[in-house]
Motif scaffolding. Structure first.
Motif, PDB file in Angstrom:
ATOM      1  N   GLU A 221       0.824  -1.209   0.000  1.00 23.87           N
ATOM      2  CA  GLU A 221       0.000   0.000   0.000  1.00 23.87           C
ATOM      3  C   GLU A 221       0.859   1.261   0.000  1.00 23.87           C
ATOM      4  O   GLU A 221       0.572   2.216  -0.737  1.00 23.87           O
ATOM      5  CB  GLU A 221      -0.918  -0.019   1.220  1.00 23.87           C
ATOM      6  N   ARG A 222       1.902   1.265   0.809  1.00 28.09           N
ATOM      7  CA  ARG A 222       2.758   2.449   0.876  1.00 28.09           C
ATOM      8  C   ARG A 222       3.492   2.670  -0.441  1.00 28.09           C
ATOM      9  O   ARG A 222       3.631   3.814  -0.903  1.00 28.09           O
ATOM     10  CB  ARG A 222       3.760   2.299   2.030  1.00 28.09           C
ATOM     11  N   LEU A 223       3.992   1.602  -1.060  1.00 27.83           N
ATOM     12  CA  LEU A 223       4.691   1.751  -2.334  1.00 27.83           C
ATOM     13  C   LEU A 223       3.743   2.226  -3.426  1.00 27.83           C
ATOM     14  O   LEU A 223       4.106   3.055  -4.274  1.00 27.83           O
ATOM     15  CB  LEU A 223       5.336   0.421  -2.736  1.00 27.83           C
ATOM     16  N   ALA A 224       2.518   1.723  -3.432  1.00 31.06           N
ATOM     17  CA  ALA A 224       1.551   2.119  -4.459  1.00 31.06           C
ATOM     18  C   ALA A 224       1.266   3.613  -4.364  1.00 31.06           C
ATOM     19  O   ALA A 224       1.215   4.320  -5.385  1.00 31.06           O
ATOM     20  CB  ALA A 224       0.263   1.308  -4.305  1.00 31.06           C
ATOM     21  N   GLN A 225       1.062   4.116  -3.159  1.00 26.73           N
ATOM     22  CA  GLN A 225       0.784   5.540  -2.970  1.00 26.73           C
ATOM     23  C   GLN A 225       1.981   6.382  -3.385  1.00 26.73           C
ATOM     24  O   GLN A 225       1.842   7.413  -4.057  1.00 26.73           O
ATOM     25  CB  GLN A 225       0.430   5.806  -1.491  1.00 26.73           C
ATOM     26  N   CYS A 226       3.171   5.950  -2.987  1.00 24.50           N
ATOM     27  CA  CYS A 226       4.382   6.722  -3.286  1.00 24.50           C
ATOM     28  C   CYS A 226       4.649   6.767  -4.788  1.00 24.50           C
ATOM     29  O   CYS A 226       4.930   7.839  -5.348  1.00 24.50           O
ATOM     30  CB  CYS A 226       5.564   6.110  -2.542  1.00 24.50           C
TER      31      CYS A 226
END
Length: 975
Positions: free
Chosen positions: A710-715
């Motif tokens: 989730e964090r990588l997708a947002q970034c």
């Protein structure tokens, strides 16, 4: 030697003095003299009055004057003894000296008050006669209290000397007692009525004097205890002897003196003078002893210094003799090993040729005999090399050739070298590499030698089970941050009683000897010495019958010089954004470097266009800046040069200027962005990041955990990068067959992802071979990582951010560009045509040559004959030259296309032969191969600088010779 008249304890020797016994007897006799005189009818009372001035009153009687005279002498003696005691303390630092001095000075001050009262010079509230008797007793009490307090503290501390920090303590105490004495005197002067201290009719005529009597007895007891503890303290002895007249004076005052200025009163004052004089004598004795002791110590130091000089001279002679012996030993070993190596090289070379020629007769007796000759001669050569290495280490003549290298390359080379031996013994041979991108600055050859020794021992002494090599970063107590290389096996192990034999030369454990494996007992000792020379540490754990684990640690921190070398040679491989700035003004260039550095962007500056292109080729940046407003950089010409460059044309370019009119020209000529000065540094960095991130449009992420996903997708979404998450390697291969992303991210720690199979599949696919693959260990599990490749990058984080992954992508891209730049540079040099010699020469990498004559230059007939046989089998015509001068004659007669030159030629050294050949137009680019014997310690890099293209080593290995020949000549080998 003893001083005459000095009393000593039985069995005591040395120079420590004592108060002379005759002196003590004399003091005792003087103490008894008043009593004897009284019994004989002789009195000390003054009866003849002196002639007084007419103005004097009858108040000043002869007895008062006599009393004042005795007090004056006593005061003078007390002041002299007290001053001498304090002066002696500055020399000896004995605590008893200031105690004695303070006591005498306090007594002198009170005696002065007592004298002034007797002379009627002090106006007191009390009658003078009462004050005279009272002040006498008070003076004695004060003196005794000072002594008692000081000696009590001395006994409690148990120290005879004060430290430098406490040296001024006695003076502080003296000031305190002085102020107390002044206060006591003022109190006595103002006292309205003192108690009566004189009772002539009683037995105790002066009862107040009992107090100083008891106090002095206590002082005597403390002094006696001190003397019993510490013999030879002359000050304590003198103080104890001085108590005899003081005690006698108090006794005469208590029991004998019935009136002022009578016989026993004068006797007591005389004995008081005597008690003040005895410490003076003791101080003189102790001062003399201290001076004598210092003189003795000085003489002893001079004597010790002379003995040390003589001993140092003898040691220097012995050291020079040992150095000479070591030099002779080293020369002898070098000479002997050279003489042994030469025939051994021939034996090994000829036996290798015979084995190859009789490969179809492996069962014959002759083949087995030649095989035994080859095996034993190779083993003997290894022993000789070990002995020579050990000799070099012990004599300190070993030299280090430091260079920066990738540790994984060395580990992989050792692993592949020993893998066939492990497979032959059916062992599980594993390599766990958790420091794949680690670079070291050390001697690569010696580190490789250590690793080969440890790993080969593990394989050699393991009959079943496994051998595991593990590389990881660690912290060491002494070395700090290190890389730890451990070799763990399930072999025979080492008994506890034999562990101390491991690092002793020519020593092997009983189990190793019984295993039947060959060994000399030198390998581990040489490895331990080499690890120490390389600045590392070695240790091991072992259990007999279970296995062993050997560990070597090497520091990863570089020194200042090594950091500079690493920056010049290795920074081009660093991850993250890198910028090259073309800025002629040094202040502005420095400002840009600092601004970028604060934002985590690496930046270097160049003052001219030529330097800018050179730096860009070296660093392969992600963005190129240049300033067009100062006239140094011609933007049209510079942008044209960058556009024509094969590797720099696709790098984003930013033009800077304080002239807004330059914007249109810059963008028209090929700049990607224009910035008007002045600009905000944060805005500048943000624009750079946007330019860099636009090169990444899509990324495939394999095996990423849910929260991290989730964090990588947002970034990545904030970067406008499309992300595709897949769970395992099968889905990843299916996804990658549909489209080609800009990079692939693999979680090695996810058990669902078979990373080895995935990476192999990507490597073998022509469409994905150059795809950047970023690896990370998300679960911190033990993963076998053997993915060394130009396009692979390992991130040492459990959950790397998108910025970290992008930085790794940029590092991979920079590494690929740098390799391409190197290839292009080689192609440039190959395209340079021959030009007349102008003093400088360039050695080109030769292409393949047609079969033609080969010249072998070697004074050793055996090795040249071996090469000749091998060349004859390959149907290559060749000539043999026995020396350098013979070779120089032959090259004038024939045009050789390949030349082998031995380095240790007897007439002209091989280096000189090559130098002369390279100076000619005919042989400037001819391939020349060095024949290097074991006693010639020269690196391949140095040989290339001299002019050699390649090197083979003795004993001559046919396979190695074939590999070298195939680089330069088309071979036709007979069947």
């Amino acid at each position: 030697m003893t001083n005459p008249g000095v009393a000593r304890s039985p069995g005591r020797t040395g120079l420590a003095p004592h108060v002379p016994i005759n002196f003590v007897l004399g003091i005792t006799a003087l103490c008894a003299l008043p009593l004897l005189c009284d019994l004989a009818g002789f009195s000390f009372v003054v009866t003849n009055p002196p002639v007084l001035p007419s103005s004097a009153t009858s108040q000043i009687t002869p007895a008062i004057l006599a009393h004042a005279l005795l007090e004056g002498v006593a005061i003078i003696m007390a002041l002299l003894s007290g001053a001498l005691a304090l002066s002696h303390y500055r020399i000896s630092r004995k605590i008893i000296a200031p105690i004695l001095g303070l006591s005498l000075l306090c007594a002198a001050s009170m005696d002065l008050f007592h004298t002034l009262v007797s002379l009627r010079l002090v106006d007191t509230q009390t009658a003078s006669n009462a004050m005279i008797s009272f002040s006498w007793a008070v003076a004695r009490i004060v003196s005794a209290v000072v002594l008692l307090v000081g000696l009590t503290l001395l006994m409690l501390t148990g120290r005879g000397h004060l430290s430098a920090r406490m040296a001024n303590l006695p003076y502080v105490l003296g000031l305190i007692f002085f102020l107390l004495g002044i206060g006591l005197i003022i109190a006595l002067v103002r006292w309205p009525e003192l108690p009566n201290t004189l009772f002539p009719e009683r037995l105790l005529k002066h009862p107040l004097d009992v107090v100083p009597l008891l106090l002095n007895l206590a002082v005597g007891g403390l002094l006696l205890v001190r003397l019993l503890r510490r013999q030879g303290d002359v000050l304590a002895e003198a103080l104890l002897v001085s108590l005899l007249p003081m005690l006698a004076a108090e006794i005469y005052m208590i029991f004998g003196s019935s009136a002022l200025y009578d016989h026993y009163d004068f006797a007591a004052h005389g004995l008081k003078i005597l008690s003040y004089s005895v410490p003076f004598v003791g101080l003189l004795l102790d001062h003399h002893y201290t001076y004598h002791l210092d003189t003795l110590k000085t003489n002893q130091l001079h004597q010790t210094y002379r003995e040390l000089q003589e001993r140092t001279h003898e040691l220097l002679k012995s050291h020079r003799s040992l150095e000479e012996s070591n030099r002779f030993k080293t020369e002898f070993l070098a000479s002997v090993t050279h003489e042994l190596r030469t025939p051994l090289n021939s034996v090994i070379g000829f036996s290798r040729v015979l084995l190859k020629s009789r490969s179809n007769e492996q069962s014959s007796k002759e083949h087995r005999a030649v095989e035994a000759i080859f095996r034993n001669s190779t083993h003997l050569l290894g022993v000789i090399n070990d002995i020579l290495d050990l000799s070099k280490i012990e004599t300190g003549s070993i030299t280090l050739e430091k260079s920066e290298f990738l540790l994984s390359d060395v580990i992989q080379e050792v692993f592949e070298m020993l893998e066939p031996l492990a497979d032959k013994k059916q062992l599980t041979f594993q390599l766990l590499n958790y420091a794949r991108n680690l670079r070291l600055v050390s001697d690569m050859a010696k580190l490789r030698q250590v690793l080969i020794n440890l790993c080969s021992n593990a394989v050699k002494y393991t009959e079943r089970g496994s051998v595991v090599i593990c590389i990881e970063r660690a912290d060491h107590e002494e070395l700090g941050e290190v890389v730890k290389i451990s070799v763990r096996d399930t072999g025979i192990g080492i008994e506890e009683s034999e562990k101390n034999k491991l690092f002793v030369e020519f020593s092997r454990t009983e189990a190793a000897i019984n295993s039947g494996a060959e060994g000399t007992g030198l390998g581990l000792m040489i490895s331990a010495k080499l690890v120490q020379v390389l600045g590392g540490a070695i240790d091991f754990d072992s259990e007999f019958g279970v296995g062993s684990e050997f560990r070597v640690c090497f520091p990863t921190a570089l020194s200042a010089t090594e950091q500079w070398t690493a920056q010049v040679e290795g920074d081009v491989l660093a991850s993250g954004i890198r910028v090259v700035c073309g800025e002629p003004d040094p202040d502005t260039a420095r400002y840009l470097e600092i601004a970028f550095d604060q934002e985590g962007v690496q930046a270097v500056s160049a003052p001219t266009p030529k330097a800018l292109i050179s730096l860009a080729e070296e660093h392969m940046p992600d963005v190129i800046f240049f300033d067009t407003g100062r006239g140094t950089f011609d933007q049209q010409l510079l942008l044209a040069q960058l556009a024509a460059h094969n590797l720099l044309k696709d790098i984003p370019k930013i033009a800077m200027s304080d002239n807004h009119d330059d914007e249109r020209n810059a963008l028209r000529n090929g700049a990607d962005l224009f910035l008007a000065k002045p600009f905000n540094s944060e805005d500048l960095v943000e624009r750079v990041r946007r330019l860099v991130y636009r090169d990444i449009s899509s990324v495939v992420l394999i095996g990423v955990e849910d929260e991290h996903q989730e964090r990588l997708a947002q970034c990545f979404d904030d970067m406008s990068v499309h992300t595709f998450f897949v769970a395992d390697h099968r889905l990843a291969q299916e996804k990658l067959s549909q489209f080609l992303p800009d990079m692939v991210v693999v979680n090695l720690g996810n058990p669902r992802v078979e990373s080895a199979r995935l990476v192999v599949a990507l490597t073998n696919d022509e469409h994905h071979a150059r795809l950047p693959v970023i690896l990370y260990n998300g679960l911190e599990t033990d993963v076998l990582t053997r993915h060394d490749s130009l396009t692979r990058w390992e991130v040492r984080e459990v959950e790397p951010t998108c910025f970290t992954l992008v930085d790794a992508f940029l590092g991979v891209r920079r590494r690929v560009r740098q390799r391409l730049m190197h290839i292009e540079d080689v192609n440039r040099r190959l395209q340079i045509e021959d030009v007349p010699d102008s003093g400088a020469r360039t050695i080109q990498t030769p292409a393949k040559l047609p079969a033609t004559n080969v010249l072998v230059v070697d004074a050793a007939s055996d090795s040249s004959a071996i090469i000749g046989w091998l060349l004859q089998d390959m149907q290559l015509g060749h000539d043999l030259a026995s020396g350098g001068r013979d070779a120089l004659k032959r090259v004038l007669e024939k045009n050789y296309k390949l030349i082998f030159v031995a380095l240790d030629l007897p007439d002209l050294r091989g280096r000189e032969v090559v130098r002369r050949l390279r100076a000619t137009n005919t042989y400037r680019n001819t391939p020349i191969v060095a024949i290097n014997s074991d006693n010639e310690t020269v690196s391949e890099k140095e040989l290339q600088e001299i002019g050699f293209n390649n090197v083979i080593r003795k004993p001559i290995d046919g396979d190695r010779l074939l590999d070298v020949l195939s680089m330069y000549i088309e071979l036709r080998v007979t069947s």
